[in-house]
Write a protein that holds these residues in place. Sequence first.
Motif, PDB file in Angstrom:
ATOM      1  N   VAL A  24     -13.421  -6.792   7.928  1.00  0.00           N
ATOM      2  CA  VAL A  24     -12.492  -5.674   8.161  1.00  0.00           C
ATOM      3  C   VAL A  24     -13.159  -4.363   7.739  1.00  0.00           C
ATOM      4  O   VAL A  24     -13.106  -3.348   8.442  1.00  0.00           O
ATOM      5  CB  VAL A  24     -11.171  -5.880   7.383  1.00  0.00           C
ATOM      6  N   GLN A  25     -13.817  -4.401   6.591  1.00  0.00           N
ATOM      7  CA  GLN A  25     -14.474  -3.202   6.074  1.00  0.00           C
ATOM      8  C   GLN A  25     -15.617  -2.765   6.983  1.00  0.00           C
ATOM      9  O   GLN A  25     -15.779  -1.577   7.290  1.00  0.00           O
ATOM     10  CB  GLN A  25     -14.987  -3.470   4.647  1.00  0.00           C
ATOM     11  N   THR A  26     -16.412  -3.736   7.416  1.00  0.00           N
ATOM     12  CA  THR A  26     -17.562  -3.403   8.258  1.00  0.00           C
ATOM     13  C   THR A  26     -17.119  -2.871   9.619  1.00  0.00           C
ATOM     14  O   THR A  26     -17.673  -1.891  10.120  1.00  0.00           O
ATOM     15  CB  THR A  26     -18.455  -4.649   8.442  1.00  0.00           C
ATOM     16  N   LYS A  89     -17.837  -2.180  -5.592  1.00  0.00           N
ATOM     17  CA  LYS A  89     -17.835  -2.815  -6.919  1.00  0.00           C
ATOM     18  C   LYS A  89     -18.720  -4.047  -6.991  1.00  0.00           C
ATOM     19  O   LYS A  89     -19.080  -4.470  -8.075  1.00  0.00           O
ATOM     20  CB  LYS A  89     -16.406  -3.115  -7.370  1.00  0.00           C
ATOM     21  N   ASP A  90     -19.090  -4.619  -5.857  1.00  0.00           N
ATOM     22  CA  ASP A  90     -20.000  -5.772  -5.853  1.00  0.00           C
ATOM     23  C   ASP A  90     -21.468  -5.363  -5.805  1.00  0.00           C
ATOM     24  O   ASP A  90     -22.351  -6.216  -5.854  1.00  0.00           O
ATOM     25  CB  ASP A  90     -19.698  -6.690  -4.657  1.00  0.00           C
ATOM     26  N   LEU A  91     -21.723  -4.082  -5.660  1.00  0.00           N
ATOM     27  CA  LEU A  91     -23.110  -3.612  -5.515  1.00  0.00           C
ATOM     28  C   LEU A  91     -23.677  -3.257  -6.899  1.00  0.00           C
ATOM     29  O   LEU A  91     -23.164  -2.367  -7.573  1.00  0.00           O
ATOM     30  CB  LEU A  91     -23.135  -2.378  -4.593  1.00  0.00           C
ATOM     31  N   ASN A 160     -12.010 -16.726  -1.224  1.00  0.00           N
ATOM     32  CA  ASN A 160     -11.624 -15.434  -0.664  1.00  0.00           C
ATOM     33  C   ASN A 160     -10.135 -15.180  -0.893  1.00  0.00           C
ATOM     34  O   ASN A 160      -9.416 -16.048  -1.398  1.00  0.00           O
ATOM     35  CB  ASN A 160     -12.024 -15.339   0.812  1.00  0.00           C
ATOM     36  N   LEU A 161      -9.690 -13.998  -0.533  1.00  0.00           N
ATOM     37  CA  LEU A 161      -8.305 -13.599  -0.837  1.00  0.00           C
ATOM     38  C   LEU A 161      -7.273 -14.570  -0.273  1.00  0.00           C
ATOM     39  O   LEU A 161      -6.294 -14.908  -0.941  1.00  0.00           O
ATOM     40  CB  LEU A 161      -8.045 -12.193  -0.283  1.00  0.00           C
ATOM     41  N   ILE A 162      -7.513 -15.019   0.951  1.00  0.00           N
ATOM     42  CA  ILE A 162      -6.560 -15.917   1.613  1.00  0.00           C
ATOM     43  C   ILE A 162      -6.443 -17.236   0.829  1.00  0.00           C
ATOM     44  O   ILE A 162      -5.343 -17.743   0.588  1.00  0.00           O
ATOM     45  CB  ILE A 162      -7.034 -16.248   3.069  1.00  0.00           C
ATOM     46  N   ILE A 177      -4.023 -11.652 -10.393  1.00  0.00           N
ATOM     47  CA  ILE A 177      -4.348 -10.228 -10.444  1.00  0.00           C
ATOM     48  C   ILE A 177      -5.440 -10.000  -9.407  1.00  0.00           C
ATOM     49  O   ILE A 177      -6.493 -10.642  -9.454  1.00  0.00           O
ATOM     50  CB  ILE A 177      -4.887  -9.806 -11.839  1.00  0.00           C
ATOM     51  N   LEU A 178      -5.176  -9.122  -8.466  1.00  0.00           N
ATOM     52  CA  LEU A 178      -6.120  -8.844  -7.381  1.00  0.00           C
ATOM     53  C   LEU A 178      -6.263  -7.338  -7.203  1.00  0.00           C
ATOM     54  O   LEU A 178      -5.414  -6.569  -7.653  1.00  0.00           O
ATOM     55  CB  LEU A 178      -5.598  -9.444  -6.069  1.00  0.00           C
ATOM     56  N   ALA A 179      -7.311  -6.937  -6.522  1.00  0.00           N
ATOM     57  CA  ALA A 179      -7.480  -5.517  -6.218  1.00  0.00           C
ATOM     58  C   ALA A 179      -6.449  -5.106  -5.167  1.00  0.00           C
ATOM     59  O   ALA A 179      -6.343  -5.747  -4.115  1.00  0.00           O
ATOM     60  CB  ALA A 179      -8.891  -5.260  -5.703  1.00  0.00           C
ATOM     61  N   GLY A 208     -12.252  -0.300  -4.753  1.00  0.00           N
ATOM     62  CA  GLY A 208     -11.514   0.399  -3.701  1.00  0.00           C
ATOM     63  C   GLY A 208     -12.363   1.259  -2.780  1.00  0.00           C
ATOM     64  O   GLY A 208     -11.859   1.794  -1.796  1.00  0.00           O
ATOM     65  N   ALA A 209     -13.651   1.392  -3.096  1.00  0.00           N
ATOM     66  CA  ALA A 209     -14.530   2.208  -2.233  1.00  0.00           C
ATOM     67  C   ALA A 209     -15.565   1.305  -1.565  1.00  0.00           C
ATOM     68  O   ALA A 209     -15.859   0.215  -2.055  1.00  0.00           O
ATOM     69  CB  ALA A 209     -15.237   3.282  -3.051  1.00  0.00           C
ATOM     70  N   LEU A 210     -16.109   1.754  -0.444  1.00  0.00           N
ATOM     71  CA  LEU A 210     -17.189   1.027   0.215  1.00  0.00           C
ATOM     72  C   LEU A 210     -18.506   1.749  -0.049  1.00  0.00           C
ATOM     73  O   LEU A 210     -18.561   2.975  -0.034  1.00  0.00           O
ATOM     74  CB  LEU A 210     -16.966   0.960   1.734  1.00  0.00           C
TER      75      LEU A 210
END
Length: 323
Positions: A24-26, A89-91, A160-162, A177-179, A208-210
């Motif tokens: 979705v982000q990409t 946040k993963d980078l 993953n979230l799902i 607790i999730l983002a 929250g940022a890419l």
Amino acid sequence: MTSAVSSPPRTIRIGSRKSQLALVQTYWVQEQLQKSYPDITFEVHTMSTQGDKILDVALAKIGDKGLFTKELELGMLNGEIDFAVHSLKDLPTNLPEGLTLAAITERENPADALVVHEKHKDKQIETLPEGAVIGTSSLRRLAQLRHRFPHFTFKDVRGNLITRLAKLDAGEYDALILAAAGLGRLEMSDRIHQILPQDISLHAVGQGALGIECRADDSELISLLKAIEHPQTRDRCLAERAFLRDLEGGCQVPIGVNTEISGEQLTLTGIVASIDGQKLVQDSVTGEANKAEALGTQLAHLLREKGAKEILEEIFAVIQRGS
Ligand SMILES: NCc1[nH]cc(CCC(=O)O)c1CC(=O)O
């Protein structure tokens, strides 16, 4: 001489993880760039990262450095892809030689969110029962919540979230607790039961940022990517990342932040907590937003003086022992 007008249109390959959130982000980034540059072709190439493959081990135990980014970074270095879209946040805060953080996009709500099993739909985090099983795989969330709610039981949750939401709904957990940002991007904001205020949980660095990463020598692409940069988010995230870098923590250490911009002024708040939630040091600094990284370093020094160093050393020792 080359100019944007006369050079042949370029095909740009975007690297992405395969998770639904990553895609979705990409695709969002692809769409924004396509609007700005209709003559360029942007193609999405997906890759699995180590973090997508190892699902049965607690994240804190495998170490975090580049878990979700390494394969994409190799792809850029060997020319398979031109840039990668990451949840910032993963980078890791230190990138491999030859790569650069070219742009940071506008941040969604960076806060953590409480998602509850339906039997708790009339509860808030403050009123969940003693012993409630709270799912989180983040030491940052664990430490801050344990500090405030020592009567809960905390349990790791991966996938993953799902997958995580399915485990919650199946009754494995009372709440997760999730983002908030991840849920929002997957159009599941209706699952957000409560946004956790900052006095309960400071969010992760970059949450929250890419972050868009590309080869440091691809100056043409770097200038194209400026079209999707959000300057305020960039200042906030650079301050947060400088803070984390200075404390040598990755996304799997109990370090939380908050940033606010008012005019030219940036305020950065940071917390370092022990995993048991017993020790917690917090402070804030304010200064010019255009010196964001210096503010991050300043706050790291302040917290170290207040005892953050001892807390972090203890955590690294525990992680290394694998307990
Ligand atoms: N570490 C996993 C991860 N990486 C990015 C997000 C959500 C989106 C974001 O924070 O930008 C999540 C899930 C979560 O923390 O709930």
